[in-house]
Design a protein around this motif. Structure first.
Motif, PDB file in Angstrom:
ATOM      1  N   MET A  66       0.831  -1.196   0.000  1.00  0.00           N
ATOM      2  CA  MET A  66       0.000   0.000   0.000  1.00  0.00           C
ATOM      3  C   MET A  66       0.871   1.253   0.000  1.00  0.00           C
ATOM      4  O   MET A  66       1.899   1.304   0.662  1.00  0.00           O
ATOM      5  CB  MET A  66      -0.928   0.018   1.214  1.00  0.00           C
ATOM      6  N   VAL A  67       0.446   2.248  -0.770  1.00  0.00           N
ATOM      7  CA  VAL A  67       1.126   3.537  -0.819  1.00  0.00           C
ATOM      8  C   VAL A  67       0.094   4.597  -0.469  1.00  0.00           C
ATOM      9  O   VAL A  67      -1.027   4.555  -0.961  1.00  0.00           O
ATOM     10  CB  VAL A  67       1.725   3.791  -2.211  1.00  0.00           C
ATOM     11  N   PHE A  68       0.498   5.530   0.404  1.00  0.00           N
ATOM     12  CA  PHE A  68      -0.462   6.484   0.960  1.00  0.00           C
ATOM     13  C   PHE A  68      -0.379   7.838   0.268  1.00  0.00           C
ATOM     14  O   PHE A  68       0.516   8.091  -0.544  1.00  0.00           O
ATOM     15  CB  PHE A  68      -0.204   6.648   2.458  1.00  0.00           C
ATOM     16  N   ASN A 103       5.287   8.359   3.364  1.00  0.00           N
ATOM     17  CA  ASN A 103       5.529   8.069   4.783  1.00  0.00           C
ATOM     18  C   ASN A 103       6.714   7.130   4.947  1.00  0.00           C
ATOM     19  O   ASN A 103       6.566   6.029   5.458  1.00  0.00           O
ATOM     20  CB  ASN A 103       4.275   7.511   5.449  1.00  0.00           C
ATOM     21  N   PRO A 104       7.898   7.574   4.515  1.00  0.00           N
ATOM     22  CA  PRO A 104       9.065   6.717   4.751  1.00  0.00           C
ATOM     23  C   PRO A 104       9.284   6.542   6.247  1.00  0.00           C
ATOM     24  O   PRO A 104       8.935   7.423   7.031  1.00  0.00           O
ATOM     25  CB  PRO A 104      10.212   7.516   4.116  1.00  0.00           C
ATOM     26  N   PHE A 105       9.825   5.410   6.623  1.00  0.00           N
ATOM     27  CA  PHE A 105      10.077   5.149   8.038  1.00  0.00           C
ATOM     28  C   PHE A 105      11.369   5.834   8.462  1.00  0.00           C
ATOM     29  O   PHE A 105      12.246   6.080   7.642  1.00  0.00           O
ATOM     30  CB  PHE A 105      10.190   3.642   8.276  1.00  0.00           C
ATOM     31  N   ALA A 124       3.188  12.160  19.172  1.00  0.00           N
ATOM     32  CA  ALA A 124       3.697  13.014  18.094  1.00  0.00           C
ATOM     33  C   ALA A 124       4.196  12.191  16.908  1.00  0.00           C
ATOM     34  O   ALA A 124       4.532  12.756  15.875  1.00  0.00           O
ATOM     35  CB  ALA A 124       4.816  13.908  18.620  1.00  0.00           C
ATOM     36  N   VAL A 125       4.256  10.873  17.064  1.00  0.00           N
ATOM     37  CA  VAL A 125       4.669  10.049  15.918  1.00  0.00           C
ATOM     38  C   VAL A 125       3.510  10.024  14.927  1.00  0.00           C
ATOM     39  O   VAL A 125       2.391   9.674  15.293  1.00  0.00           O
ATOM     40  CB  VAL A 125       5.000   8.613  16.372  1.00  0.00           C
ATOM     41  N   PRO A 126       3.745  10.433  13.669  1.00  0.00           N
ATOM     42  CA  PRO A 126       2.629  10.521  12.727  1.00  0.00           C
ATOM     43  C   PRO A 126       1.948   9.164  12.547  1.00  0.00           C
ATOM     44  O   PRO A 126       2.618   8.144  12.426  1.00  0.00           O
ATOM     45  CB  PRO A 126       3.282  10.968  11.425  1.00  0.00           C
ATOM     46  N   ASN A 127       0.626   9.199  12.538  1.00  0.00           N
ATOM     47  CA  ASN A 127      -0.119   7.963  12.356  1.00  0.00           C
ATOM     48  C   ASN A 127       0.176   7.325  11.005  1.00  0.00           C
ATOM     49  O   ASN A 127       0.078   6.117  10.853  1.00  0.00           O
ATOM     50  CB  ASN A 127      -1.608   8.243  12.470  1.00  0.00           C
ATOM     51  N   SER A 128       0.552   8.185  10.029  1.00  0.00           N
ATOM     52  CA  SER A 128       0.816   7.642   8.699  1.00  0.00           C
ATOM     53  C   SER A 128       1.957   6.631   8.757  1.00  0.00           C
ATOM     54  O   SER A 128       1.971   5.669   7.993  1.00  0.00           O
ATOM     55  CB  SER A 128       1.155   8.771   7.738  1.00  0.00           C
ATOM     56  N   ARG A 137       2.665   4.648  11.346  1.00  0.00           N
ATOM     57  CA  ARG A 137       2.125   3.410  11.897  1.00  0.00           C
ATOM     58  C   ARG A 137       1.358   2.659  10.816  1.00  0.00           C
ATOM     59  O   ARG A 137       1.535   1.458  10.624  1.00  0.00           O
ATOM     60  CB  ARG A 137       1.191   3.710  13.061  1.00  0.00           C
ATOM     61  N   GLU A 138       0.499   3.400  10.071  1.00  0.00           N
ATOM     62  CA  GLU A 138      -0.300   2.747   9.032  1.00  0.00           C
ATOM     63  C   GLU A 138       0.593   2.128   7.973  1.00  0.00           C
ATOM     64  O   GLU A 138       0.335   1.027   7.503  1.00  0.00           O
ATOM     65  CB  GLU A 138      -1.255   3.756   8.403  1.00  0.00           C
ATOM     66  N   GLY A 139       1.645   2.878   7.604  1.00  0.00           N
ATOM     67  CA  GLY A 139       2.568   2.341   6.618  1.00  0.00           C
ATOM     68  C   GLY A 139       3.168   1.030   7.073  1.00  0.00           C
ATOM     69  O   GLY A 139       3.316   0.088   6.288  1.00  0.00           O
ATOM     70  N   SER A 140       3.483   0.981   8.357  1.00  0.00           N
ATOM     71  CA  SER A 140       4.078  -0.248   8.881  1.00  0.00           C
ATOM     72  C   SER A 140       3.060  -1.387   8.908  1.00  0.00           C
ATOM     73  O   SER A 140       3.356  -2.512   8.499  1.00  0.00           O
ATOM     74  CB  SER A 140       4.615   0.020  10.282  1.00  0.00           C
ATOM     75  N   TYR A 141       1.842  -1.061   9.367  1.00  0.00           N
ATOM     76  CA  TYR A 141       0.801  -2.101   9.370  1.00  0.00           C
ATOM     77  C   TYR A 141       0.550  -2.607   7.955  1.00  0.00           C
ATOM     78  O   TYR A 141       0.360  -3.798   7.730  1.00  0.00           O
ATOM     79  CB  TYR A 141      -0.506  -1.568   9.950  1.00  0.00           C
ATOM     80  N   ALA A 142       0.536  -1.674   6.996  1.00  0.00           N
ATOM     81  CA  ALA A 142       0.249  -2.056   5.618  1.00  0.00           C
ATOM     82  C   ALA A 142       1.331  -2.977   5.067  1.00  0.00           C
ATOM     83  O   ALA A 142       1.093  -3.718   4.125  1.00  0.00           O
ATOM     84  CB  ALA A 142       0.124  -0.808   4.747  1.00  0.00           C
ATOM     85  N   CYS A 143       2.536  -2.907   5.675  1.00  0.00           N
ATOM     86  CA  CYS A 143       3.591  -3.822   5.252  1.00  0.00           C
ATOM     87  C   CYS A 143       3.436  -5.187   5.916  1.00  0.00           C
ATOM     88  O   CYS A 143       4.271  -6.069   5.718  1.00  0.00           O
ATOM     89  CB  CYS A 143       4.960  -3.263   5.606  1.00  0.00           C
ATOM     90  N   GLY A 144       2.434  -5.327   6.764  1.00  0.00           N
ATOM     91  CA  GLY A 144       2.241  -6.611   7.417  1.00  0.00           C
ATOM     92  C   GLY A 144       2.960  -6.721   8.747  1.00  0.00           C
ATOM     93  O   GLY A 144       3.209  -7.815   9.229  1.00  0.00           O
TER      94      GLY A 144
END
Lengths: 305, 552
Positions: free
Chosen positions: A143-145, A149-151, B417-421, B423-430
């Protein structure tokens, strides 16, 4: 507001549209009527072109309803997503495109007030089956948002993140995946000399392509793109669109976009949504040049929405 | 919409409200900031200016007083007396002769003030300072040097005398300490054998025999040490420095009792700096003497730093884990809200309450249990608790509890303050929740967590009240971390700079003389806290550059 029920499903929505309906578009309800019906909470049958149904589907959305608390955001959406093609979701703001996309990998599970009914099937596996492991499910999709949102880690670690969390630590495997993914995202040449730098130092467009590389690293069955260019400037947008063109065929892509040109340029199929309903869904050239419904034409030509 | 282009622009009325004229908020906010900065800088400046001059050698003045008395001393203060005349506070020293350390001299009664070049300040091991005019250096009855040569002769002899004194201390503290510990271990082995097997059993007899053997060996070793110290002391024997006080008495000071002496009226700037550096060196690296009002504060520096660091090590995991649960796992609801309010309220509980809790729970309950489980022989043999009393570990734990709310609140802020985006990005990676927290959320929140830790350290290092109950002592020369096995002694009582400020400032028998020391210790404590903070801020900066720099 009426208490929602998972039942109000129009029986015709799930069936294939009859071929003779396509030519009869001009004889249908006028624009205002159809949209007014939807706005009043009524149901209208979705126009799903026959060509869509002939494609082998990677993902099948079946009578999917979704509520945020008491507010229904998706109404009995049924649509197959063709395998190996780019499918665009268009529609005015708030029509449920992103919600639908986020339902595919069950990211909406994270929102406490969300309830759903209906189902989706990924290559035949029920996504909303209670026995389905969400973690495993999400690993089968990328998924791309909207916003990149790079980590907060290096470029390299960003790309191989999905493998890392799977416990992969073989340097050879990781290196290979990193390179193929970055090449796949057309970013390799720009970052190959600074893979260990922080990903946060990249430009916005590069960050978004990095996110695409991250999403394709685990060889997903479906790639979900949620308005991937909305935070990018025109040049970066162009690069990402070129990339989507290259991904076509190798990946099944479901992309949400606000940009009509983008949808017409880069997708094979386009679905038009309005207020949580699927209105019309067909091959992109048909939707943009000879849509069945006037409402669709009005929207894609910019007369409303 | 378009108006007449020739119409003149509307002029602002002179009667318009103040807010329309300028930016009153700029003045208000700027004023508040300047006031705060002025107060902070003023406080720090006062501490620094007072603390930094303590060790500077000031001139000795000889006062001729109208009733034919004379006094030799440093002027430490000057003020208008209630009757309008000026008077000076003079540090006259020589407590054993005059019965006082300071004297107020009114300007009216002073007939003359001179600065005799040979006037000498002597810092002694005991009895406070001595001010006098050197007469001669002697060994027994024999005069080694007199008059102007006396001080030079003293300066030649004194380093060797000091070295021998230090050697004696070293033997007393180090070598005798080792022997004492060996003897105690043997004694405890006997008690332990008695407790487990009973008296007159085989194990007991073996332990007993071993103790006898150890005792003989140790007695022999002590004999050797006694000879060594006697030899060292003997070499210092008889060496003395004879002075005349301002009042005319002749006093002989044994050289072994003199820490250092200088003739301030004669010193060049470089020599003054030498004395200054030497006194700072003693302050930073030596043990205290004279009820902490002189000498060094090294054990207190050591104790403060060790306690602060251990506290940070303890509070960080607890605080971060608690905040993680509150922010990432717990569902929002009245219960979490109540927990959050309770945590915030904890920050307002008086610190002495934490001290009382630490004493009651950590020292008596936890420490008491540890003692009865693992240190029973020591309890029986000496009647002394090991962990069941105040100590470094319990003090650190108490302060960790005290600073826990700060860390929890700061960590929660950092996590939110950690952007939710991300967290979502990480969840989306499984990624699972824990993987997301460990790989994405925590690294990203680390700088904020460090901020909380820095605040906690600053608060903990400056805290006194609870420490008085859970392990800080007026004098504790055995360091909690030293070179003797097992190197870390978490049960030991320790000294602390903040407590030292209280002790020297308000519990000292000679508080006027100790006052400059109070400022110096305060200055040192502020400097140490600043150093700890700067280190933490530097680490935070490095992390921030790595994880957070967000550019768009």
């Amino acid at each position: 507001m009426k208490p929602p029920s998972p039942a109000p499903i129009n029986s015709s929505a799930g069936k294939p549209a009859a071929p003779e309906k396509i030519g009869a578009a001009t004889g249908r309800q006028p624009v205002a009527d159809r949209l007014a019906t939807v706005a009043a909470g009524g149901q209208v049958p979705a126009e799903v072109h026959d060509l869509v149904r002939r494609e082998p589907a990677v993902l099948e959305i079946d009578q999917f309803n979704l509520w945020y608390g008491t507010k229904q955001a998706l109404h009995a959406v049924s649509m197959p997503i063709p395998h190996g093609k780019v499918t665009a979701l268009v529609g005015p703001s708030g029509c449920g495109k992103s919600t639908l996309l986020r339902s595919v990998n069950r990211l909406n599970d994270l929102v406490p007030s969300v309830r759903i009914s209906g189902d989706m099937r990924l290559n035949g596996d029920s996504i909303y089956d209670p026995r389905m492991d969400v973690i495993e499910l999400r690993k089968r999709m990328g998924m791309v948002f909207q916003r990149p949102n790079p980590f907060p880690m290096s470029i390299y670690e960003n790309v191989v993140y999905a493998l890392r969390i799977d416990g992969e630590s073989n340097r050879g495997v990781l290196d290979e995946v990193c390179e193929t993914s970055l090449r796949g995202a057309a970013l390799w040449d720009e970052v190959k000399d600074r893979l260990s730098d922080s990903a946060l130092g990249l430009s916005g467009g590069q960050q978004q392509r990095l996110c695409i590389a991250r999403a394709i690293a685990a060889e997903p069955e479906v790639l979900l793109l949620d308005e991937p260019c909305s935070a990018l400037d025109p040049i970066a947008t162009g690069k990402v669109e070129d990339l989507i063109q290259e991904l076509r065929g190798r990946y099944s892509v479901l992309i949400v976009t606000h940009n009509m040109q983008q949808a017409s340029r880069s997708s094979d199929y386009t679905a038009f949504m309005y207020l949580g309903r699927l209105i019309e869904y067909g091959p992109t050239p048909d939707i943009f040049t000879k849509p069945v419904l006037r409402e669709t034409e009005a929207y894609v030509t910019g007369r409303f929405g | 919409m378009s108006s007449d282009p020739h119409r003149p622009r509307r002029q602002r009325s002179a009667h318009a409200s103040l807010a329309a004229h300028g930016e009153p908020w700029v003045w208000l906010t700027g004023g508040a900031l300047s006031l705060s900065v002025a107060m902070i800088v003023g406080l720090l400046g006062f501490i620094v200016s007072q603390g930094i001059g303590t060790f500077w050698p000031r001139p000795l003045e000889l006062f001729e007083i109208s009733d034919d008395r004379r006094a030799l001393g440093e002027i430490t203060a000057e003020e208008a007396a209630p009757d309008g005349t000026r008077r000076r506070l003079v540090r006259t020293a020589n407590f054993e002769i005059t019965g006082r350390h300071f004297e107020w001299l009114a300007d009216g009664e002073v007939t003359a003030v001179t600065r005799p070049p040979q006037a000498t300040v002597v810092e002694r091991l005991e009895g406070g300072r001595f001010h006098g005019l050197p007469l001669r250096v002697l060994k027994g009855e024999e005069t080694l040097a007199e008059g102007d040569q006396a001080f030079a002769e003293f300066a030649r002899l004194h380093p060797d005398v000091r070295r021998r004194i230090r050697a004696v201390w070293q033997i007393d503290k180090q070598d005798r300490g080792i022997l004492q510990r060996r003897l105690r271990a043997a004694r405890l082995a006997v008690v332990s054998a008695e407790l487990s097997d009973g008296r007159d059993t085989k194990a007991w007899q073996k332990a007993h025999a071993d103790e006898e053997k150890q005792r003989r060996e140790i007695d022999g070793a002590e004999q050797v040490l006694n000879e060594q110290t006697a030899r060292l002391r003997g070499a210092n024997e008889g060496l003395g420095f004879e002075f005349a006080t301002a009042g005319g008495e002749r006093v002989v000071l044994p050289l072994a009792d003199i820490v250092r002496a200088w003739q301030p009226n004669r010193l060049s700037l470089a020599e003054k700096m030498g004395v200054y550096a030497s006194r700072w060196g003693e302050f930073l690296s030596d043990d205290p003497r004279e009820a902490n009002s002189a000498g060094g504060v090294f054990p207190a520096i050591w104790g403060t730093v060790a306690m602060t660091l251990i506290m940070a090590l303890l509070v960080a995991p607890f605080g971060v884990l608690a905040a993680l649960y509150l922010r990432e796992y717990a569902s929002r609801g009245p219960l979490t809200a109540a927990v959050r309010i309770a945590i915030n309220n904890l920050a307002g509980v008086p610190s002495i309450v934490y001290g009382a809790f630490g004493l009651g729970f950590f020292c008596y309950v936890l420490g008491g249990s540890i003692d009865s489980l693992f240190f029973r022989p020591a309890l029986v043999a000496d009647g002394q608790p090991t962990f069941g009393t105040g100590g470094l570990l319990w003090a650190s734990l108490t302060l960790a509890l005290l600073t826990l709310p700060v860390v929890i609140v700061a960590t929660e802020e950092a996590l939110s303050a950690v952007p939710n985006s991300m967290r979502e990005g990480s969840y989306a990676c499984g990624a699972s929740k824990w993987q997301t927290i460990r790989r994405i959320v925590l690294p990203r929140a680390l700088p904020g967590i460090m901020t909380g830790l820095i605040l906690a350290m600053a608060r903990g290092a400056g805290e006194v009240a609870p420490l008085m109950l859970v392990g800080v002592k007026k004098l504790a020369l055995d360091l909690p971390i030293d070179s003797s096995f097992p190197f870390v002694h978490p049960e030991r009582e320790f000294m602390h700079l903040a407590y030292l400020i209280y002790d020297v400032g308000f519990q000292s028998p000679n508080s006027q003389a100790a006052k400059p020391m109070v400022f110096t210790i305060t200055f040192l404590l502020v400097a140490i806290i600043a150093l700890l903070n700067v280190t933490a801020i530097w680490i935070r900066g490095r992390i921030k550059r790595r994880y957070v720099s967000q550019q768009f």
